[in-house]
Design a protein around this motif. Structure first.
Motif, mmCIF file in Angstrom:
data_model
loop_
_atom_site.group_PDB
_atom_site.id
_atom_site.type_symbol
_atom_site.label_atom_id
_atom_site.label_comp_id
_atom_site.label_asym_id
_atom_site.label_seq_id
_atom_site.Cartn_x
_atom_site.Cartn_y
_atom_site.Cartn_z
ATOM 1 N N TYR A 128 -96.189 76.414 13.108
ATOM 2 C CA TYR A 128 -96.447 77.032 14.413
ATOM 3 C C TYR A 128 -96.074 78.516 14.373
ATOM 4 O O TYR A 128 -95.093 78.899 13.738
ATOM 5 N N GLN A 129 -96.855 79.303 15.074
ATOM 6 C CA GLN A 129 -96.540 80.710 15.298
ATOM 7 C C GLN A 129 -95.903 80.807 16.690
ATOM 8 O O GLN A 129 -96.573 80.587 17.702
ATOM 9 N N ILE A 130 -94.607 81.118 16.726
ATOM 10 C CA ILE A 130 -93.914 81.275 18.015
ATOM 11 C C ILE A 130 -93.815 82.782 18.258
ATOM 12 O O ILE A 130 -92.952 83.467 17.702
ATOM 13 N N THR A 131 -94.724 83.298 19.069
ATOM 14 C CA THR A 131 -94.927 84.752 19.133
ATOM 15 C C THR A 131 -94.118 85.456 20.220
ATOM 16 O O THR A 131 -93.965 86.675 20.167
ATOM 17 N N HIS A 132 -93.616 84.709 21.185
ATOM 18 C CA HIS A 132 -92.844 85.334 22.266
ATOM 19 C C HIS A 132 -91.650 84.430 22.585
ATOM 20 O O HIS A 132 -91.659 83.691 23.574
ATOM 21 N N ILE A 133 -90.634 84.492 21.735
ATOM 22 C CA ILE A 133 -89.493 83.599 21.869
ATOM 23 C C ILE A 133 -88.714 83.902 23.154
ATOM 24 O O ILE A 133 -88.355 85.048 23.411
ATOM 25 N N VAL A 134 -88.461 82.859 23.931
ATOM 26 C CA VAL A 134 -87.657 82.990 25.147
ATOM 27 C C VAL A 134 -86.175 82.808 24.810
ATOM 28 O O VAL A 134 -85.322 83.571 25.264
ATOM 29 N N ASP A 135 -85.864 81.783 24.004
ATOM 30 C CA ASP A 135 -84.462 81.489 23.651
ATOM 31 C C ASP A 135 -84.484 80.604 22.406
ATOM 32 O O ASP A 135 -84.915 79.456 22.467
ATOM 33 N N ARG A 136 -84.035 81.148 21.280
ATOM 34 C CA ARG A 136 -84.069 80.361 20.045
ATOM 35 C C ARG A 136 -82.775 79.607 19.798
ATOM 36 O O ARG A 136 -82.705 78.769 18.896
ATOM 37 N N VAL A 137 -81.719 79.878 20.568
ATOM 38 C CA VAL A 137 -80.464 79.134 20.412
ATOM 39 C C VAL A 137 -80.726 77.663 20.753
ATOM 40 O O VAL A 137 -81.315 77.350 21.790
ATOM 41 N N GLY A 138 -80.286 76.777 19.885
ATOM 42 C CA GLY A 138 -80.544 75.355 20.088
ATOM 43 C C GLY A 138 -81.831 74.879 19.457
ATOM 44 O O GLY A 138 -82.180 73.698 19.590
ATOM 45 N N GLY A 139 -82.534 75.759 18.750
ATOM 46 C CA GLY A 139 -83.789 75.361 18.122
ATOM 47 C C GLY A 139 -83.594 74.252 17.103
ATOM 48 O O GLY A 139 -84.352 73.274 17.058
ATOM 49 N N GLY A 140 -82.575 74.386 16.265
ATOM 50 C CA GLY A 140 -82.282 73.344 15.277
ATOM 51 C C GLY A 140 -81.832 72.047 15.917
ATOM 52 O O GLY A 140 -82.178 70.956 15.454
ATOM 53 N N ASP A 141 -81.059 72.153 16.994
ATOM 54 C CA ASP A 141 -80.613 70.954 17.715
ATOM 55 C C ASP A 141 -81.802 70.213 18.321
ATOM 56 O O ASP A 141 -81.847 68.977 18.306
ATOM 57 N N SER A 142 -82.768 70.978 18.849
ATOM 58 C CA SER A 142 -83.952 70.339 19.429
ATOM 59 C C SER A 142 -84.790 69.669 18.346
ATOM 60 O O SER A 142 -85.404 68.631 18.584
ATOM 61 N N PHE A 143 -84.799 70.263 17.148
ATOM 62 C CA PHE A 143 -85.474 69.621 16.013
ATOM 63 C C PHE A 143 -84.791 68.283 15.701
ATOM 64 O O PHE A 143 -85.454 67.258 15.523
#
Length: 346
Positions: A273-288
């Motif tokens: 995926y191309q995430i082009t306008h990140i709002v908040d990347r903190v917790g990205g790994g946790d959500s994975f």
């Protein structure tokens, strides 16, 4: 589905509004979150019965953290109380070429002062199918590492599936513990191991063969991590699956995002995926991780579908403010089907 249990620290997150720097702000936005609590919120949001286990101070701020978990449908009755404070972290959100910054204020938090025997793990794991911990918890203090070991030993004894997100944190591990020895013992109990190339190298000295990860930028090749997965399985023979997230950082606002899963025979790769306008990347790994646990429980014979769910779920998390992923199963499945239009649902 049977119950999942996660164990770790939940913190008070204080962040300047928008993209302000620490030196510019006169106020902070309040969020409660942490690696394992974020996984619990994801699972509860997908309809999975889940308990979050931690130690909280018995004061108003501890109660606020507790209420946040309850609001999201996470079980809290196994939480223990004591200590004087909730850990805090300050987040400055980056944009474009300016990366985000985290400042920790978690010394002497309630869970940092936890000790063996404070949690009745036999009781916690009654009718539980899955236990999840991360490398953040044993990095907090020797006591937290000891209790984490108590937990994985009890879960293993009771036949509970155990997963970890290795989550190396350079700003933690300050108490003098032998990081590699501690993480090696804890990870040896795990059936499912998630980590990126930095986690594998920092914790265990395992590197992708023939790859200089610092030169990868936006082009992160899944095949390069097959050697990491194989080395991890050699080191941890109990592990049934080793999973790696693939983040290409074009800027603080634009990342590529994908993942691979190795089951000892086959290397599964997700769409990118191309995430082009990140709002908040903190917790990205946790959500994975939350998406992966859900996917492996829902599709026990379909690792590809489980991986695709995890990547799509965490892709959506990058659009959501706060630590936790609040995307629904139907939203994740919509993105998995190829609909990334973001059109209004009327």
């Amino acid at each position: 589905m049977k119950k999942v249990v996660t164990f770790g620290e939940i913190m008070l997150r204080l962040a300047p509004p928008g993209f302000l720097r620490f030196s510019q702000t006169n106020s902070f936005d309040v969020v409660y979150g942490g690696g394992e609590s974020n996984v619990a919120v994801s699972l509860a949001n997908y309809g999975v019965p889940v308990d979050f286990v931690t130690r909280l101070p018995d004061n108003d701020i501890g109660q606020c953290a507790l209420m946040e978990m309850r609001k999201r449908g996470v079980g809290t009755d196994k939480i223990v109380y004591g200590g004087g404070r909730l850990g805090i972290y300050f987040l400055e959100t980056g944009a474009v070429s300016r990366g985000s910054k985290v400042v920790y204020d978690r010394a002497h938090s309630a869970i940092a002062e936890i000790e063996k025997g404070m949690i009745d793990w036999e009781h916690v794991f009654e009718d539980v199918e899955w236990f999840h911990w991360t490398g953040i918890t044993p990095a907090i203090s020797q006591g937290a590492a000891d209790v984490c070991l108590e937990a994985v030993q009890a879960a293993s004894r009771l036949g509970v599936t155990i997963s970890t997100d290795l989550n190396y944190r350079a700003k933690l591990w300050k108490y003098g513990g032998d990081r590699e020895a501690i993480m090696t013992e804890l990870t040896s109990y795990c059936d499912i191991v998630l980590g990126n190339e930095e986690d594998a190298e920092k914790h265990f000295g395992i590197k992708p063969e023939g790859l200089d990860i610092t030169t990868q930028g936006e082009h992160v090749k899944a095949e390069a991590f097959l050697s990491v997965c194989k080395q991890m399985m050699e080191k941890f023979p109990r592990a049934k699956k080793v999973i790696t997230t693939l983040r290409g950082s074009i800027s603080a606002s634009h990342n590529t995002w994908a993942g691979v899963l190795y089951d000892g025979k086959t290397m599964f790769k997700s769409p990118e995926y191309q995430i082009t306008h990140i709002v908040d990347r903190v917790g990205g790994g946790d959500s994975f991780m939350g998406g992966l646990i859900y996917g492996l429980l829902k599709y026990p014979e379909d690792d590809q579908n489980a991986l695709n769910f995890a990547v799509a779920a965490s892709c959506l998390k990058h659009t959501i403010k706060g630590d936790a992923n609040l995307a629904t199963v139907s939203e994740v499945e919509k993105l998995m089907s190829g609909d990334a239009s973001g059109r209004v649902a009327r």
